[in-house]
Design a protein around this motif. Structure first.
Motif, PDB file in Angstrom:
ATOM      1  N   VAL A  67     126.241  45.070 148.040  1.00  0.00           N
ATOM      2  CA  VAL A  67     125.535  46.125 147.305  1.00  0.00           C
ATOM      3  C   VAL A  67     126.529  47.038 146.603  1.00  0.00           C
ATOM      4  O   VAL A  67     126.327  47.439 145.460  1.00  0.00           O
ATOM      5  CB  VAL A  67     124.640  46.950 148.257  1.00  0.00           C
ATOM      6  CG1 VAL A  67     123.936  48.079 147.511  1.00  0.00           C
ATOM      7  CG2 VAL A  67     123.625  46.051 148.932  1.00  0.00           C
ATOM      8  N   GLY A  68     127.601  47.351 147.230  1.00  0.00           N
ATOM      9  CA  GLY A  68     128.581  48.256 146.672  1.00  0.00           C
ATOM     10  C   GLY A  68     128.511  49.592 147.374  1.00  0.00           C
ATOM     11  O   GLY A  68     128.086  49.694 148.540  1.00  0.00           O
ATOM     12  N   ASN A  69     128.940  50.655 146.679  1.00  0.00           N
ATOM     13  CA  ASN A  69     128.928  51.980 147.266  1.00  0.00           C
ATOM     14  C   ASN A  69     127.495  52.494 147.318  1.00  0.00           C
ATOM     15  O   ASN A  69     126.764  52.464 146.325  1.00  0.00           O
ATOM     16  CB  ASN A  69     129.796  52.948 146.472  1.00  0.00           C
ATOM     17  CG  ASN A  69     131.282  52.607 146.580  1.00  0.00           C
ATOM     18  OD1 ASN A  69     131.698  51.962 147.547  1.00  0.00           O
ATOM     19  ND2 ASN A  69     132.056  53.041 145.591  1.00  0.00           N
ATOM     20  N   VAL A  70     127.127  53.016 148.468  1.00  0.00           N
ATOM     21  CA  VAL A  70     125.795  53.580 148.678  1.00  0.00           C
ATOM     22  C   VAL A  70     125.989  55.033 149.087  1.00  0.00           C
ATOM     23  O   VAL A  70     126.796  55.341 149.956  1.00  0.00           O
ATOM     24  CB  VAL A  70     125.008  52.814 149.752  1.00  0.00           C
ATOM     25  CG1 VAL A  70     123.659  53.473 150.006  1.00  0.00           C
ATOM     26  CG2 VAL A  70     124.826  51.365 149.342  1.00  0.00           C
ATOM     27  N   ALA A  71     125.206  55.911 148.407  1.00  0.00           N
ATOM     28  CA  ALA A  71     125.324  57.344 148.669  1.00  0.00           C
ATOM     29  C   ALA A  71     124.263  57.741 149.678  1.00  0.00           C
ATOM     30  O   ALA A  71     123.079  57.471 149.503  1.00  0.00           O
ATOM     31  CB  ALA A  71     125.152  58.126 147.365  1.00  0.00           C
ATOM     32  N   GLY A  72     124.735  58.417 150.737  1.00  0.00           N
ATOM     33  CA  GLY A  72     123.801  59.018 151.665  1.00  0.00           C
ATOM     34  C   GLY A  72     123.437  60.399 151.156  1.00  0.00           C
ATOM     35  O   GLY A  72     124.284  61.283 151.109  1.00  0.00           O
ATOM     36  N   CYS A  73     122.173  60.604 150.783  1.00  0.00           N
ATOM     37  CA  CYS A  73     121.762  61.796 150.045  1.00  0.00           C
ATOM     38  C   CYS A  73     120.708  62.576 150.825  1.00  0.00           C
ATOM     39  O   CYS A  73     119.986  62.027 151.663  1.00  0.00           O
ATOM     40  CB  CYS A  73     121.181  61.433 148.692  1.00  0.00           C
ATOM     41  SG  CYS A  73     122.266  60.440 147.663  1.00  0.00           S
ATOM     42  N   LEU A  74     120.622  63.849 150.455  1.00  0.00           N
ATOM     43  CA  LEU A  74     119.571  64.723 150.945  1.00  0.00           C
ATOM     44  C   LEU A  74     118.805  65.261 149.727  1.00  0.00           C
ATOM     45  O   LEU A  74     119.398  65.876 148.831  1.00  0.00           O
ATOM     46  CB  LEU A  74     120.168  65.885 151.728  1.00  0.00           C
ATOM     47  CG  LEU A  74     119.186  66.966 152.176  1.00  0.00           C
ATOM     48  CD1 LEU A  74     118.160  66.397 153.179  1.00  0.00           C
ATOM     49  CD2 LEU A  74     119.924  68.148 152.789  1.00  0.00           C
ATOM     50  N   VAL A  75     117.519  64.964 149.672  1.00  0.00           N
ATOM     51  CA  VAL A  75     116.679  65.436 148.558  1.00  0.00           C
ATOM     52  C   VAL A  75     116.471  66.932 148.739  1.00  0.00           C
ATOM     53  O   VAL A  75     115.833  67.362 149.706  1.00  0.00           O
ATOM     54  CB  VAL A  75     115.337  64.691 148.494  1.00  0.00           C
ATOM     55  CG1 VAL A  75     114.484  65.210 147.334  1.00  0.00           C
ATOM     56  CG2 VAL A  75     115.568  63.201 148.374  1.00  0.00           C
ATOM     57  N   THR A  76     117.042  67.698 147.835  1.00  0.00           N
ATOM     58  CA  THR A  76     116.982  69.151 147.971  1.00  0.00           C
ATOM     59  C   THR A  76     115.811  69.787 147.210  1.00  0.00           C
ATOM     60  O   THR A  76     115.398  70.900 147.536  1.00  0.00           O
ATOM     61  CB  THR A  76     118.288  69.777 147.454  1.00  0.00           C
ATOM     62  OG1 THR A  76     118.485  69.406 146.085  1.00  0.00           O
ATOM     63  CG2 THR A  76     119.474  69.292 148.295  1.00  0.00           C
ATOM     64  N   GLU A  77     115.273  69.084 146.200  1.00  0.00           N
ATOM     65  CA  GLU A  77     114.210  69.675 145.380  1.00  0.00           C
ATOM     66  C   GLU A  77     113.357  68.552 144.792  1.00  0.00           C
ATOM     67  O   GLU A  77     113.893  67.521 144.361  1.00  0.00           O
ATOM     68  CB  GLU A  77     114.818  70.525 144.261  1.00  0.00           C
ATOM     69  CG  GLU A  77     113.799  71.246 143.405  1.00  0.00           C
ATOM     70  CD  GLU A  77     114.454  72.092 142.318  1.00  0.00           C
ATOM     71  OE1 GLU A  77     113.742  72.496 141.372  1.00  0.00           O
ATOM     72  OE2 GLU A  77     115.682  72.321 142.399  1.00  0.00           O
ATOM     73  N   GLY A  78     112.061  68.746 144.795  1.00  0.00           N
ATOM     74  CA  GLY A  78     111.178  67.790 144.155  1.00  0.00           C
ATOM     75  C   GLY A  78     111.065  66.508 144.945  1.00  0.00           C
ATOM     76  O   GLY A  78     110.989  66.517 146.176  1.00  0.00           O
ATOM     77  N   VAL A  79     111.105  65.367 144.242  1.00  0.00           N
ATOM     78  CA  VAL A  79     110.917  64.072 144.838  1.00  0.00           C
ATOM     79  C   VAL A  79     111.839  63.090 144.134  1.00  0.00           C
ATOM     80  O   VAL A  79     112.135  63.233 142.948  1.00  0.00           O
ATOM     81  CB  VAL A  79     109.431  63.621 144.720  1.00  0.00           C
ATOM     82  CG1 VAL A  79     108.986  63.526 143.279  1.00  0.00           C
ATOM     83  CG2 VAL A  79     109.196  62.321 145.459  1.00  0.00           C
ATOM     84  N   ALA A  80     112.306  62.091 144.873  1.00  0.00           N
ATOM     85  CA  ALA A  80     113.133  61.022 144.310  1.00  0.00           C
ATOM     86  C   ALA A  80     112.291  59.760 144.233  1.00  0.00           C
ATOM     87  O   ALA A  80     111.725  59.337 145.243  1.00  0.00           O
ATOM     88  CB  ALA A  80     114.376  60.805 145.165  1.00  0.00           C
ATOM     89  N   ARG A  81     112.221  59.145 143.038  1.00  0.00           N
ATOM     90  CA  ARG A  81     111.408  57.946 142.824  1.00  0.00           C
ATOM     91  C   ARG A  81     112.308  56.784 142.446  1.00  0.00           C
ATOM     92  O   ARG A  81     113.308  56.945 141.745  1.00  0.00           O
ATOM     93  CB  ARG A  81     110.361  58.163 141.731  1.00  0.00           C
ATOM     94  CG  ARG A  81     109.214  59.043 142.179  1.00  0.00           C
ATOM     95  CD  ARG A  81     108.017  58.874 141.244  1.00  0.00           C
ATOM     96  NE  ARG A  81     106.884  59.678 141.686  1.00  0.00           N
ATOM     97  CZ  ARG A  81     106.603  60.909 141.264  1.00  0.00           C
ATOM     98  NH1 ARG A  81     107.395  61.476 140.358  1.00  0.00           N
ATOM     99  NH2 ARG A  81     105.568  61.556 141.732  1.00  0.00           N
ATOM    100  N   ARG A  82     111.867  55.589 142.871  1.00  0.00           N
ATOM    101  CA  ARG A  82     112.647  54.374 142.617  1.00  0.00           C
ATOM    102  C   ARG A  82     112.651  54.030 141.122  1.00  0.00           C
ATOM    103  O   ARG A  82     113.651  53.580 140.596  1.00  0.00           O
ATOM    104  CB  ARG A  82     112.014  53.230 143.421  1.00  0.00           C
ATOM    105  CG  ARG A  82     112.535  51.859 143.076  1.00  0.00           C
ATOM    106  CD  ARG A  82     113.924  51.650 143.681  1.00  0.00           C
ATOM    107  NE  ARG A  82     114.427  50.329 143.453  1.00  0.00           N
ATOM    108  CZ  ARG A  82     114.935  49.876 142.303  1.00  0.00           C
ATOM    109  NH1 ARG A  82     115.025  50.681 141.259  1.00  0.00           N
ATOM    110  NH2 ARG A  82     115.413  48.654 142.204  1.00  0.00           N
ATOM    111  N   SER A  83     111.516  54.291 140.391  1.00  0.00           N
ATOM    112  CA  SER A  83     111.394  53.902 138.984  1.00  0.00           C
ATOM    113  C   SER A  83     111.915  54.949 138.008  1.00  0.00           C
ATOM    114  O   SER A  83     111.888  54.724 136.801  1.00  0.00           O
ATOM    115  CB  SER A  83     109.923  53.636 138.657  1.00  0.00           C
ATOM    116  OG  SER A  83     109.151  54.800 138.914  1.00  0.00           O
ATOM    117  N   ALA A  84     112.371  56.089 138.551  1.00  0.00           N
ATOM    118  CA  ALA A  84     112.794  57.191 137.679  1.00  0.00           C
ATOM    119  C   ALA A  84     114.224  56.976 137.212  1.00  0.00           C
ATOM    120  O   ALA A  84     114.994  56.184 137.777  1.00  0.00           O
ATOM    121  CB  ALA A  84     112.671  58.515 138.406  1.00  0.00           C
ATOM    122  N   GLY A  85     114.601  57.723 136.191  1.00  0.00           N
ATOM    123  CA  GLY A  85     115.968  57.717 135.716  1.00  0.00           C
ATOM    124  C   GLY A  85     116.777  58.746 136.464  1.00  0.00           C
ATOM    125  O   GLY A  85     116.240  59.738 136.978  1.00  0.00           O
TER     126      GLY A  85
END
Length: 851
Positions: free
Chosen positions: A771-789
């Motif tokens: 897969v390569g580098n994967v970022a472990g993230c914390l959603v701080t605002e709103g929502v994260a979508r798979r189809s979004a840019g």
């Protein structure tokens, strides 16, 4: 069987002599026919009754004939004989009268001939005496001149030896032959007619003339081929015809009798423009066109009578014919319509020209309708005025007013401007329930630019929400101060619906007209302005003209703009034909050769040649200006414009309207539709029905055809169906502009709009095989979508923009992750991620744009 069986002989019975006639037929057949001949009846006259003495005394002629029985025809009674004798006596009396009358007439004719002969002889004798006296006078003058010359010669030679008496020069008592000939020649030069000398000269010249004519005829018969130079010079021509000889004899006879000979040639001053047609040049010189063409052929120019030539060549031709040349420029052709200043004594009062102006649907036409007491607004599409209407109204007081009703829609700005330029008084209509609107301000500006007085008509005061004071207050913002606000502009409250205040409005107009003291000269060549022009199917080009100066009459020749014509008919505002139209009278003019532009000036000229020349000059001037405007564009400018137009989409249309003013207004409105990406281009606009050529132009350009108050003819409809060209009809300008805007908006590219839906912060970076580098993230605002840019921000600087390769929560692939939750993200084709970076998550949506 006998031939007489059952047959009755032909003829009448009694005293007849029978006979037989043999008839022959074909094939040898014969037949005998019995005929009878009739004796001639002899009438034996009765014995004449002897006449009494009384009868003999009464009719002695009848008694003499009756007494001589041998002179009376057989079977004639006494009464018949008396009638015949009376008729014979009357005939003899008439013959005697006729003979006497003929003798008297012949005697009178002889006397008249004698009198005329005596007069002619007396006149000839006087002429001979006068010629003899003039000749003697001329001889005396010659003698005096000779004596003076001899005396001068003697004084000039004093030293020479004087001749002996009797051996010198004789005294000039009798003039010599040379002096007589010199005097005779001077007498002929002064107009002294010497009949004997002329007769002698003619007799002496006749043999030479005959010999020359005979030699010329012989040369012509033996000449062979005829060259062009010989034909142009009149050499080796045909012998004279009998008609030519008769004409020559007739001229000789008229000259001998002292009648008027052929008029002398008139030499004229010819006005010569820069180019001129050969026929027109011949007309200006009063020469035959064939002679002018012959002169040009001698110069080596093979031209016809309908071809133009330059001014230098024409000048040579004019000088060859002996005329004078006056060179003029092309612009001098308009000098015939130059404005002239009328004298005060020729000026007469004229009706005022009032223009109704205002915003859309403020009641301008309804107000004029109430004044005219006629229904006009019902005939307008959508209840709005789309043409300039010209009307003449006679008030109850007898005053005549000419009204111009201009449209109030914003697209008709140019039409309202033309209305203001020809008007004397502007009536500004403002609705009391709507106050001042954009077109009201525009009308105020037009009136101020034209420098004409204004009258404010506050309309619709019958409504409950009417507020006239608000109208007066709003007008103050545009420097219109009414009388109610201590200004100088008259204001009248009216209601077109109920008729309230119309009398006050007419009084205000009449008062303003009196202050203006409007006057014009009706006894001059007419001049007027074209309010509107259209192409009528049955009547041809029709122009609505408002006469400003002079009187326009039927049959006048005029020029208007680039068109010219002859007034075939004049129609007033009521539809009646009139013979003439004076100042301030609006009429429809028929007889133009083309449709003029609204706003052109009509001028009456004297001849068709002048009108045609002015119209052609103006058309050429317009063409030259258009060419000059195109030539002024440099190649760099054209390339820059072409490069700029690459990204601009054009909506091409073909427009046809019913009148010229509407077509111009629509074109101006369509030119304002569009932006930097799309615009409307009018390929062609005109007046009249939609034709097949319009459909062909629309097909070649892929454009629709728009008809405003016009329809397509049958060939155009068939062509449109075959070629798939769309034809759209409109009668209201609102709908036309809305549809064009919608069509142009459809050519705009959709706007891409970004909506930010969330932010996430990278806590750790993990390396995952495959897969390569994967970022472990914390959603701080709103929502994260798979189809979004997504965008990767490092120190608030965008270092990458792309899409997500994966979005996981724990070990499961999820569609979205809510705020406050942790997740794993991997970017598509990008691995340079670090802890502390911020991921911006957004969605794109397309927004439809409109003009």
């Amino acid at each position: 069987m006998s031939d007489k069986d059952g047959k009755t002989p032909l003829g009448l019975g009694g005293g007849n002599r029978p006979g037989a006639v043999k008839q022959s037929f074909s094939h040898g057949r014969t037949k005998s026919v019995v005929v009878e001949t009739k004796r001639k009846r002899v009438v034996v006259p009765k014995a004449a009754t002897p006449m009494t003495d009384a009868q003999k005394e009464k009719n002695p002629l009848t008694a003499r004939v009756a007494g001589d029985s041998s002179k009376r025809p057989a079977g004639i009674s006494d009464a018949e004989m008396e009638r015949r004798l009376k008729a014979l006596a009357a005939a003899k009396a008439r013959e005697a009268d006729d003979a006497a009358k003929r003798l008297a007439d012949e005697k009178a004719r002889d006397e008249e001939r004698e009198r005329r002969r005596a007069e002619i002889e007396a006149k000839a004798r006087e002429e001979r005496e006068r010629e003899a006296a003039q000749k003697a006078k001329a001889i005396a003058e010659a003698n005096a001149i000779q004596d003076a010359a001899d005396e001068a010669r003697r004084k000039a030679e004093p030293r020479q030896e004087r001749p002996k008496p009797g051996a010198g020069v004789a005294k000039p008592d009798a003039p010599d032959q040379a002096s007589i000939e010199a005097a005779a020649s001077r007498a002929e030069t002064k107009g002294v007619s010497t009949g004997v000398a002329r007769k002698t000269d003619r007799a002496a010249d006749r043999p030479d003339r005959d010999k020359a004519a005979k030699a010329k005829t012989d040369d012509a018969r033996r000449g062979g081929k005829l060259s062009l130079n010989q034909a142009l010079n009149g050499e080796a021509g045909r012998p004279r015809s009998m008609a030519a000889m008769k004409r020559k004899q007739e001229r000789t006879r008229q000259k001998a009798m002292g009648q008027s000979a052929r008029a002398e040639k008139q030499f004229r001053e010819v006005r010569l423009p820069e180019t001129i047609v050969v026929q027109e040049l011949a007309n200006r010189m009063t020469e035959r066109a064939a002679d002018v063409v012959k002169a040009l052929m001698k110069m080596g120019m093979m031209v016809t009578a309908n071809q133009p030539i330059d001014a230098d060549t024409a000048e040579l031709v004019i000088e060859e014919f002996g005329h004078k040349v006056l060179r003029v420029s092309d612009s001098d052709v308009e000098q015939v319509i130059a404005p002239t200043v009328d004298r005060d004594e020729d000026m007469q009062p004229r009706p005022p020209i009032i223009t109704i102006m205002g915003h859309v649907d403020h009641g301008k036409t309804s107000l004029l309708d109430a004044i005219r007491k006629a229904s006009v607004v019902s005939g307008e599409a959508g209840g709005i005025t789309q043409h300039i209407g010209a009307y003449q109204v006679t008030t109850d007081s007898g005053a005549v007013l000419s009204f111009l009703d201009t449209p109030g829609h914003a697209a008709f700005t140019s039409m309202r401007a033309r209305g203001a330029n020809v008007t004397d008084i502007v009536v500004l209509v403002v609705a009391a329930d709507d106050a001042v609107m954009p077109q009201t301000i525009e009308a105020i500006n037009h009136a101020k630019a034209a420098k004409v007085p204004m009258i404010v008509a506050i309309n619709k005061i019958d409504k409950h929400e009417a507020d006239p004071q608000k109208v007066r207050t709003d007008l103050l913002q545009h420097e219109v101060v009414v009388e109610a606000m201590s200004g100088d502009v008259q204001d009248v409250e009216v209601s077109a619906k109920t008729g309230l205040g119309l009398d006050n409005l007419l009084e205000a107009i009449a008062l303003q007209a009196e202050l203006l003291e409007l006057r014009a000269n009706p006894n001059r060549a007419a001049q007027g302005a074209v309010i509107e022009a259209q192409l009528d199917v049955g009547r041809g080009p029709v122009a609505t003209v408002l006469v400003q100066h002079g009187t326009l009459r039927r049959g006048d020749i005029f020029v208007v703009g680039e068109q010219w014509g002859k007034v075939r008919a004049l129609i007033n505002d009521k539809g009646d034909r009139v013979e003439e139209a004076g100042p301030s009278v609006p009429v429809e003019v028929l007889g133009l050769n083309g449709t003029p532009e609204a706003g052109d000036v009509l001028n009456v000229v004297e001849t068709e040649a002048q009108a045609r020349e002015i119209a052609e000059f103006r058309a050429q001037q317009t063409k030259d200006k258009r060419a000059a405007a195109g030539a002024a564009t440099t190649l760099e400018q054209m390339m820059a414009k072409a490069k700029a137009d690459v990204n601009v989409s054009e909506l091409a249309v073909v427009l046809k309207a019913d009148v010229q003013g509407s077509a111009e207004a629509i074109v101006q409105a369509l030119e304002k539709v569009g932006n930097d990406e799309v615009r409307v281009r009018v390929l062609h606009y005109g007046v009249g029905a939609i034709t097949e050529s319009d459909v062909g132009l629309a097909e070649a350009s892929g454009a629709p055809v728009i008809g405003f108050n016009v329809r397509a003819n049958a060939p155009a409809r068939n062509a449109a169906n075959q070629k798939g060209v769309e034809i759209r009809y409109y009668s209201i300008i609102y709908n036309l502009l809305d549809d064009i805007k919608a069509a142009a908006s459809g050519m705009l590219s959709n706007e891409i709009r970004e909506n930010f839906i969330g932010y996430a912060t990278i806590k750790e970076v993990f390396r995952v095989t495959g897969v390569g580098n994967v970022a472990g993230c914390l959603v701080t605002e709103g929502v994260a979508r798979r189809s979004a840019g997504v965008r990767l921000l490092r120190d608030n600087v965008v270092i990458h923009e792309g899409t997500l390769k994966t979005l996981k929560r724990f070990k499961d692939e999820v569609k979205d992750v809510q705020s406050g939750q942790e997740c794993g993200m991997a970017f598509e084709n990008y691995d340079d991620i670090r802890p502390g970076d911020v991921i911006e998550i957004f969605e794109r949506e397309e927004v439809v744009r409109t003009l």
